[in-house]
Motif scaffolding. Structure first.
Motif, PDB file in Angstrom:
ATOM      1  N   LEU A 167       0.812  -1.026   0.057  1.00 34.72           N
ATOM      2  CA  LEU A 167       0.141  -0.106   0.003  1.00 34.72           C
ATOM      3  C   LEU A 167       0.733   1.217   0.083  1.00 34.72           C
ATOM      4  CD1 LEU A 167      -2.522   1.518   0.120  1.00 34.72           C
ATOM      5  CD2 LEU A 167      -2.567   1.020   2.767  1.00 34.72           C
ATOM      6  N   ALA A 218      -3.000   2.149  -8.601  1.00 38.75           N
ATOM      7  CA  ALA A 218      -4.486   1.984  -7.844  1.00 38.75           C
ATOM      8  C   ALA A 218      -5.023   0.505  -7.188  1.00 38.75           C
ATOM      9  CB  ALA A 218      -5.718   2.714  -8.620  1.00 38.75           C
ATOM     10  N   TRP A 219      -4.711  -0.315  -8.300  1.00 38.00           N
ATOM     11  CA  TRP A 219      -4.832  -1.698  -7.961  1.00 38.00           C
ATOM     12  C   TRP A 219      -3.962  -2.267  -6.661  1.00 38.00           C
ATOM     13  CZ3 TRP A 219      -9.448  -3.515  -8.768  1.00 38.00           C
ATOM     14  CH2 TRP A 219     -10.138  -3.311  -9.744  1.00 38.00           C
ATOM     15  N   ALA A 225      -2.621  -0.466  -4.513  1.00 41.74           N
ATOM     16  CA  ALA A 225      -2.863  -0.001  -3.326  1.00 41.74           C
ATOM     17  C   ALA A 225      -4.193  -0.796  -2.479  1.00 41.74           C
ATOM     18  CB  ALA A 225      -3.396   1.275  -3.600  1.00 41.74           C
ATOM     19  N   LEU A 226      -5.047  -1.263  -3.558  1.00 35.70           N
ATOM     20  CA  LEU A 226      -6.299  -2.158  -3.128  1.00 35.70           C
ATOM     21  C   LEU A 226      -5.449  -3.454  -2.677  1.00 35.70           C
ATOM     22  CD1 LEU A 226      -9.219  -2.645  -2.599  1.00 35.70           C
ATOM     23  CD2 LEU A 226      -9.183  -3.314  -4.978  1.00 35.70           C
ATOM     24  N   ALA A 227      -4.945  -4.073  -3.438  1.00 33.42           N
ATOM     25  CA  ALA A 227      -4.270  -5.268  -2.896  1.00 33.42           C
ATOM     26  C   ALA A 227      -3.566  -5.362  -1.693  1.00 33.42           C
ATOM     27  CB  ALA A 227      -3.362  -5.858  -4.125  1.00 33.42           C
ATOM     28  N   ALA A 240      -4.053  -3.073   0.834  1.00 34.10           N
ATOM     29  CA  ALA A 240      -4.737  -3.026   2.026  1.00 34.10           C
ATOM     30  C   ALA A 240      -5.588  -4.369   2.299  1.00 34.10           C
ATOM     31  CB  ALA A 240      -5.760  -1.573   1.614  1.00 34.10           C
ATOM     32  N   LEU A 241      -5.841  -4.919   1.460  1.00 32.13           N
ATOM     33  CA  LEU A 241      -6.578  -6.283   1.707  1.00 32.13           C
ATOM     34  C   LEU A 241      -5.857  -7.041   2.204  1.00 32.13           C
ATOM     35  CD1 LEU A 241      -8.538  -6.962  -1.882  1.00 32.13           C
ATOM     36  CD2 LEU A 241      -9.534  -6.307   0.418  1.00 32.13           C
ATOM     37  N   ALA A 301      -7.500 -10.083  -3.438  1.00 33.71           N
ATOM     38  CA  ALA A 301      -6.139  -9.420  -3.374  1.00 33.71           C
ATOM     39  C   ALA A 301      -5.203  -9.895  -4.434  1.00 33.71           C
ATOM     40  CB  ALA A 301      -5.572 -10.164  -2.082  1.00 33.71           C
ATOM     41  N   ALA A 343      -5.933  -8.556  -7.857  1.00 30.77           N
ATOM     42  CA  ALA A 343      -5.834  -7.184  -8.018  1.00 30.77           C
ATOM     43  C   ALA A 343      -4.596  -6.580  -8.143  1.00 30.77           C
ATOM     44  CB  ALA A 343      -6.281  -6.310  -6.803  1.00 30.77           C
ATOM     45  N   LEU A 396     -14.042  -8.586  -8.973  1.00 29.06           N
ATOM     46  CA  LEU A 396     -13.767  -8.197  -7.497  1.00 29.06           C
ATOM     47  C   LEU A 396     -15.082  -8.122  -7.014  1.00 29.06           C
ATOM     48  CD1 LEU A 396     -10.867  -8.222  -7.968  1.00 29.06           C
ATOM     49  CD2 LEU A 396     -10.630  -6.205  -6.746  1.00 29.06           C
TER      50      LEU A 396
END
Length: 367
Positions: free
Chosen positions: A221, A255-256, A258-260, A262-263, A279, A282, A329
């Motif tokens: 992240l 952006a993906w 960051a999502l991965a 965070a998960l 995760a 992403a 997702l």
């Protein structure tokens, strides 16, 4: 991705050669076969069938070591210049075949990773730059994971090390390409702190440390936010043509990532769960393949000595990749298998379209 998902490091000067580099095509073909089988295995895992049933149980190693392992090792071998350097992509390709034929795949992949580390270390010695040192760390992460697998650890235990291999490789590339843009000491320190945390999290995951995956996720992240803030793509996205296309690939991929991150920081990577699916895809589809889409116009000419002129049609697979991943997702979040399956088909179609457009651009007559 681009997984080396980067431009080859400068090699020693040599006479220029013209024409397609035919001798590299068989090695590249080994990687593409692993890619096709890996994608087929992914569809099979969602109950959609696969031409090669065994691919369903080997999807991760096929993609991470069979495809990206061949591609990255081939790029390094081209930069290295010595004939023996091509042993690394050849071993990685053989490992992909051994996965399906019952051969010693883990040992072959470990040997390929060892060769990649040797080449990358030699290139670092020839060009002692920070990004080259990070490439060495990335190769070491791949070797660590592959050795763990060869020694009997399950794929779930070594997966973080393989993911770190790809993420650190991409981070090194972006560090190199953005080095002309000045950064303050605090930004530089933050980057190396995040990269170090990523490497540490990957290594600790091999020993099932409770803090390993939260640290890895937080570092991913953080790297995504750092790249969104400091990558030169923030400025080149305002241009046009190929430069703008590459920048959009990069920024959307971050952006993906960051999502991965965070998960993974919140939930870890519990195998077989929907959060694991979200995760991992992403990270690998949204981030890594976006890097592949963006860097292919730079890598292709270096690897095969071909022209890849920009065409606006390149945006089609990029849009399809992100849209299909969002659909998958959404299916994970809603526990809707039909959405996940539709998203998977869309991602396969995006990659197939991307490859078809690459071939078309490389073979069409010069204007």
């Amino acid at each position: 991705m681009a997984v080396e998902l980067t431009r080859p490091l400068p090699a020693a000067p040599r006479p220029a050669r013209a024409g397609l580099a035919w001798q590299r095509l068989p090695l590249l073909a080994l990687g593409l076969i692993a890619l096709v089988l890996g994608l087929s295995g992914g569809l099979a895992r969602l109950g959609l069938g696969a031409p090669v049933p065994a691919a369903a149980g080997a999807q991760g190693p096929l993609m991470l070591l069979g495809f990206f392992g061949v591609l990255i090792a081939l790029e390094r071998a081209v930069a290295f210049g010595a004939l023996w350097g091509y042993a690394a992509p050849l071993l990685a390709g053989a490992g992909g075949a051994a996965l399906l034929l019952g051969g010693p795949a883990p040992a072959l992949f470990a040997a390929a990773a060892c060769g990649l580390l040797l080449i990358t270390t030699w290139l670092w010695a020839r060009q002692p730059e920070p990004h080259a040192a990070l490439l060495v760390a990335a190769a070491a992460s791949q070797l660590l994971g592959s050795l763990g697998w060869a020694l009997g650890l399950p794929v779930a235990a070594v997966l973080p090390a393989w993911l770190g291999f790809l993420v650190l490789t991409i981070a090194a590339e972006r560090l190199e390409l953005s080095r002309l843009r000045p950064r303050g000491p605090a930004a530089q320190a933050a980057f190396w702190l995040l990269a170090g945390a990523c490497a540490l999290g990957c290594g600790a995951a091999l020993f099932a440390a409770a803090w390993a995956l939260p640290l890895l996720g937080a570092s991913l992240l953080g790297l995504a936010l750092w790249l969104l803030r400091h990558d030169i793509a923030r400025h080149t996205v305002r241009t046009a043509g190929l430069t703008r296309y590459v920048a959009l690939c990069l920024l959307s991929g971050y952006a993906w990532l960051a999502l991965a991150g965070a998960l993974i920081a919140r939930y870890g990577l519990p195998a077989g769960t929907l959060v694991y699916d979200a995760a991992l895809h992403a990270l690998l589809l949204g981030f890594v393949f976006a890097m592949v889409f963006g860097h292919a116009p730079l890598i292709g000419p270096a690897l095969l000595r071909i022209r890849l002129p920009f065409h606006p049609s390149q945006y089609l697979p990029l849009v399809l990749l992100h849209a299909s991943l969002a659909l998958r997702l959404a299916g994970d979040a809603a526990e809707e298998q039909a959405l996940r399956q539709a998203g998977a088909w869309g991602s396969v179609a995006a990659i197939a379209l991307f490859i078809a457009l690459l071939i078309w651009r490389a073979t069409r007559p010069k204007p």
